[in-house]
Design a protein around this motif. Structure first.
Motif, PDB file in Angstrom:
ATOM      1  N   ASP A  61       0.703  -0.872   0.216  1.00 48.50           N
ATOM      2  CA  ASP A  61      -0.170  -0.230  -0.127  1.00 48.50           C
ATOM      3  C   ASP A  61       0.697   1.385   0.073  1.00 48.50           C
ATOM      4  OD1 ASP A  61      -2.849  -1.190  -0.208  1.00 48.50           O
ATOM      5  OD2 ASP A  61      -1.971  -2.020   2.202  1.00 48.50           O
ATOM      6  N   LYS A  62       2.187   0.782   0.737  1.00 49.33           N
ATOM      7  CA  LYS A  62       2.702   2.356   0.876  1.00 49.33           C
ATOM      8  C   LYS A  62       3.686   2.646   0.151  1.00 49.33           C
ATOM      9  CE  LYS A  62       4.630   5.447   4.889  1.00 49.33           C
ATOM     10  NZ  LYS A  62       5.333   5.240   6.216  1.00 49.33           N
ATOM     11  N   THR A  63       4.000   1.803  -0.422  1.00 51.63           N
ATOM     12  CA  THR A  63       5.467   1.956  -1.669  1.00 51.63           C
ATOM     13  C   THR A  63       4.948   2.512  -3.161  1.00 51.63           C
ATOM     14  OG1 THR A  63       6.903   0.659  -0.333  1.00 51.63           O
ATOM     15  CG2 THR A  63       7.057   1.001  -2.781  1.00 51.63           C
ATOM     16  N   PRO A  64       3.531   1.444  -2.783  1.00 53.59           N
ATOM     17  CA  PRO A  64       2.939   1.866  -4.512  1.00 53.59           C
ATOM     18  C   PRO A  64       2.832   3.301  -4.564  1.00 53.59           C
ATOM     19  CG  PRO A  64       2.615   0.184  -3.650  1.00 53.59           C
ATOM     20  CD  PRO A  64       3.146   0.723  -2.431  1.00 53.59           C
ATOM     21  N   TRP A  65       2.443   4.068  -3.201  1.00 50.04           N
ATOM     22  CA  TRP A  65       1.558   5.295  -3.338  1.00 50.04           C
ATOM     23  C   TRP A  65       3.545   6.286  -3.347  1.00 50.04           C
ATOM     24  CZ3 TRP A  65       2.426   9.554   1.683  1.00 50.04           C
ATOM     25  CH2 TRP A  65       2.485  10.113   0.950  1.00 50.04           C
ATOM     26  N   THR A  66       3.717   5.984  -3.006  1.00 50.66           N
ATOM     27  CA  THR A  66       5.278   6.799  -2.990  1.00 50.66           C
ATOM     28  C   THR A  66       6.052   6.754  -4.415  1.00 50.66           C
ATOM     29  OG1 THR A  66       6.753   5.080  -2.691  1.00 50.66           O
ATOM     30  CG2 THR A  66       5.815   6.586  -0.606  1.00 50.66           C
ATOM     31  N   ASN A  67       5.336   5.396  -5.333  1.00 46.16           N
ATOM     32  CA  ASN A  67       6.294   5.620  -6.741  1.00 46.16           C
ATOM     33  C   ASN A  67       4.918   5.845  -8.040  1.00 46.16           C
ATOM     34  OD1 ASN A  67       7.813   3.845  -6.394  1.00 46.16           O
ATOM     35  ND2 ASN A  67       6.835   1.671  -6.174  1.00 46.16           N
ATOM     36  N   TRP A  68       3.633   6.355  -7.167  1.00 49.49           N
ATOM     37  CA  TRP A  68       2.533   6.267  -8.386  1.00 49.49           C
ATOM     38  C   TRP A  68       1.346   7.636  -8.113  1.00 49.49           C
ATOM     39  CZ3 TRP A  68       2.619   0.800  -8.530  1.00 49.49           C
ATOM     40  CH2 TRP A  68       4.209   0.308  -9.642  1.00 49.49           C
ATOM     41  N   GLY A  69       1.901   7.769  -6.450  1.00 50.90           N
ATOM     42  CA  GLY A  69       0.722   8.489  -6.114  1.00 50.90           C
ATOM     43  C   GLY A  69      -1.057   7.928  -6.105  1.00 50.90           C
ATOM     44  N   ASN A  70      -1.696   8.821  -5.879  1.00 44.33           N
ATOM     45  CA  ASN A  70      -3.502   8.477  -5.393  1.00 44.33           C
ATOM     46  C   ASN A  70      -3.905   8.347  -6.358  1.00 44.33           C
ATOM     47  OD1 ASN A  70      -3.446   8.149  -2.734  1.00 44.33           O
ATOM     48  ND2 ASN A  70      -3.512   9.996  -2.549  1.00 44.33           N
ATOM     49  N   THR A  71      -3.651   9.369  -8.238  1.00 48.08           N
ATOM     50  CA  THR A  71      -4.116   9.226  -9.327  1.00 48.08           C
ATOM     51  C   THR A  71      -3.193   9.043  -9.921  1.00 48.08           C
ATOM     52  OG1 THR A  71      -5.026  11.502  -8.859  1.00 48.08           O
ATOM     53  CG2 THR A  71      -6.369   9.413  -8.149  1.00 48.08           C
ATOM     54  N   LYS A  72      -3.601   8.897 -11.571  1.00 48.93           N
ATOM     55  CA  LYS A  72      -2.911   9.510 -12.041  1.00 48.93           C
ATOM     56  C   LYS A  72      -2.753  10.884 -12.484  1.00 48.93           C
ATOM     57  CE  LYS A  72      -2.761   4.533 -15.133  1.00 48.93           C
ATOM     58  NZ  LYS A  72      -3.606   4.730 -16.012  1.00 48.93           N
ATOM     59  N   GLU A  73      -3.455  11.379 -11.584  1.00 52.95           N
ATOM     60  CA  GLU A  73      -3.797  12.757 -12.269  1.00 52.95           C
ATOM     61  C   GLU A  73      -2.963  14.223 -11.701  1.00 52.95           C
ATOM     62  OE1 GLU A  73      -8.372  12.345 -11.356  1.00 52.95           O
ATOM     63  OE2 GLU A  73      -7.278  14.658 -10.652  1.00 52.95           O
ATOM     64  N   MET A  74      -1.588  13.187 -10.190  1.00 50.88           N
ATOM     65  CA  MET A  74      -1.047  14.275  -8.905  1.00 50.88           C
ATOM     66  C   MET A  74       0.206  12.936  -9.371  1.00 50.88           C
ATOM     67  SD  MET A  74      -1.468  17.235  -7.993  1.00 50.88           S
ATOM     68  CE  MET A  74      -0.908  18.054  -6.805  1.00 50.88           C
ATOM     69  N   ALA A  75       1.347  13.278  -8.698  1.00 48.88           N
ATOM     70  CA  ALA A  75       2.285  12.146  -8.833  1.00 48.88           C
ATOM     71  C   ALA A  75       2.532  12.752  -7.488  1.00 48.88           C
ATOM     72  CB  ALA A  75       3.704  12.494 -10.137  1.00 48.88           C
ATOM     73  N   TYR A  76       3.354  11.307  -6.559  1.00 49.01           N
ATOM     74  CA  TYR A  76       3.650  11.644  -5.683  1.00 49.01           C
ATOM     75  C   TYR A  76       4.161  12.882  -5.287  1.00 49.01           C
ATOM     76  CZ  TYR A  76       6.393  10.295  -1.351  1.00 49.01           C
ATOM     77  OH  TYR A  76       6.956  11.044   0.010  1.00 49.01           O
ATOM     78  N   ARG A  77       5.975  13.218  -5.757  1.00 48.38           N
ATOM     79  CA  ARG A  77       6.610  14.101  -5.827  1.00 48.38           C
ATOM     80  C   ARG A  77       5.807  15.665  -5.800  1.00 48.38           C
ATOM     81  NH1 ARG A  77       7.396  12.762 -11.268  1.00 48.38           N
ATOM     82  NH2 ARG A  77       6.684  14.461 -12.567  1.00 48.38           N
ATOM     83  N   ASP A  78       4.744  15.605  -6.779  1.00 51.67           N
ATOM     84  CA  ASP A  78       3.918  16.684  -6.598  1.00 51.67           C
ATOM     85  C   ASP A  78       2.533  17.029  -5.142  1.00 51.67           C
ATOM     86  OD1 ASP A  78       4.679  17.913  -8.847  1.00 51.67           O
ATOM     87  OD2 ASP A  78       3.365  16.346  -9.430  1.00 51.67           O
ATOM     88  N   ILE A  79       2.645  15.698  -4.872  1.00 51.16           N
ATOM     89  CA  ILE A  79       1.770  15.577  -4.070  1.00 51.16           C
ATOM     90  C   ILE A  79       2.742  15.939  -1.981  1.00 51.16           C
ATOM     91  CG2 ILE A  79       0.558  14.185  -1.969  1.00 51.16           C
ATOM     92  CD1 ILE A  79       0.206  12.453  -4.596  1.00 51.16           C
ATOM     93  N   VAL A  80       4.008  15.758  -2.042  1.00 49.09           N
ATOM     94  CA  VAL A  80       5.014  15.884  -0.870  1.00 49.09           C
ATOM     95  C   VAL A  80       5.427  17.168  -1.466  1.00 49.09           C
ATOM     96  CG1 VAL A  80       5.219  13.535  -0.461  1.00 49.09           C
ATOM     97  CG2 VAL A  80       6.750  14.666  -2.187  1.00 49.09           C
ATOM     98  N   ALA A  81       5.698  17.754  -2.269  1.00 48.49           N
ATOM     99  CA  ALA A  81       6.051  18.971  -2.474  1.00 48.49           C
ATOM    100  C   ALA A  81       4.884  21.016  -1.658  1.00 48.49           C
ATOM    101  CB  ALA A  81       6.001  19.155  -3.986  1.00 48.49           C
ATOM    102  N   LEU A  82       3.729  19.735  -1.420  1.00 43.54           N
ATOM    103  CA  LEU A  82       2.325  20.773  -0.842  1.00 43.54           C
ATOM    104  C   LEU A  82       2.834  20.618   0.515  1.00 43.54           C
ATOM    105  CD1 LEU A  82      -0.414  19.352  -2.608  1.00 43.54           C
ATOM    106  CD2 LEU A  82       0.398  21.320  -3.068  1.00 43.54           C
TER     107      LEU A  82
END
Length: 273
Positions: free
Chosen positions: A220-241
């Motif tokens: 669950d957690k590692t895939p989230w860091t790979n692909w975020g929650n959806t294709k609309e928003m990458a993980y790196r963009d999430i944690v940049a907030l």
């Protein structure tokens, strides 16, 4: 007895060739959802029986061809693909079905056998979480939490400022079985479904138990860091907030909500006397 170096090299080469052959067979096994489809109606008891039978058949058929036994993983991939296709073809069938829980239990078991999450499997969690029956209004969720159907959980990774909402007021609930999640904003009083803070499905609910924690981290957690929650928003963009986790407002908000749930429990207890 001494073994010549040339013989050792020959054995090594053979092992490499067999391993490569195994990999090619796995990638081109020809096991498709259609290949394991049965005659039973989707979600019937017979449907799950057929899935179990086909899992064992595929596992047995491919076990003898591989130097390293990956047959269980291959069988699980085929069964999971079949279940995904069946749900996509008839999404309403699962709602209120007597085998509702059995579908998730079976699918989760296949995912654990696969062991490594693909991008497709990861995003399929959103399809599964849509069956959580989580209410839109926070007030209704508080009632469900007071009744023990859901429980308040850490919202550490769901407190990002996004979409005009202050992340400090985001809270997360997890269903009693640990599978489903729902995030709410206490200011708006409604569920949060944006691609940054949304609740997701857990293939392996988190726990302090080492093995369960490892599964949750891996599936669950590692895939989230790979692909975020959806294709609309990458993980790196999430944690940049900006995250409001750990702020005074966030901590106070969490405590206030805990008190509201306890008050609702007390009211229910008093009403049942």
């Amino acid at each position: 007895m001494m073994i010549k170096k040339s013989s050792l090299r020959t054995i090594a080469v053979l092992l490499i060739l067999v391993t490569i052959s195994c990999g090619a067979t796995i990638r081109n096994s020809g096991i498709t959802p259609a290949a394991i489809g049965g005659q039973a109606e989707f979600l019937s008891d017979g449907y799950f029986y057929e899935l179990d039978v086909r899992f064992e058949q595929i596992k047995e058929e491919h076990r003898k061809w591989h130097l390293f036994d990956r047959s269980g993983k291959m069988a699980a991939q085929a069964v999971a693909a079949q279940m995904m296709d069946d749900l996509k073809n008839d999404p309403d069938a699962l709602r209120q079905h007597k085998n509702f829980k059995r579908y998730f239990e079976t699918f989760d078991r296949m995912v654990r056998k696969i062991g490594r999450i693909s991008e497709e499997l990861h995003y399929f969690r959103n399809t599964l979480n849509a069956y959580s029956n989580a209410p839109v209004k926070l007030e209704d969720m508080i009632t469900l939490a007071a009744e023990g159907e859901w429980r308040l959980f850490s919202a550490k990774y769901h407190k990002y400022d996004f979409g005009g909402l202050n992340g400090a007021y985001n809270v997360k609930f997890v269903s009693a079985d640990g599978r489903f999640e729902a995030v709410y904003n206490t200011e708006s009083g409604e569920i949060v479904t944006d691609p940054v803070n949304m609740g997701t499905y857990n293939y392996a609910p988190g726990s302090i138990h080492p093995m369960k924690y490892y599964r949750h981290y891996t599936l669950d957690k590692t895939p989230w860091t790979n692909w975020g929650n959806t294709k609309e928003m990458a993980y790196r963009d999430i944690v940049a907030l900006e995250s409001k986790h750990g702020t005074i407002i966030s901590n106070q908000n969490d405590k206030t909500l805990e008190s509201r749930i306890q008050d609702r429990k007390s009211s229910r207890s008093d009403g049942n006397r």
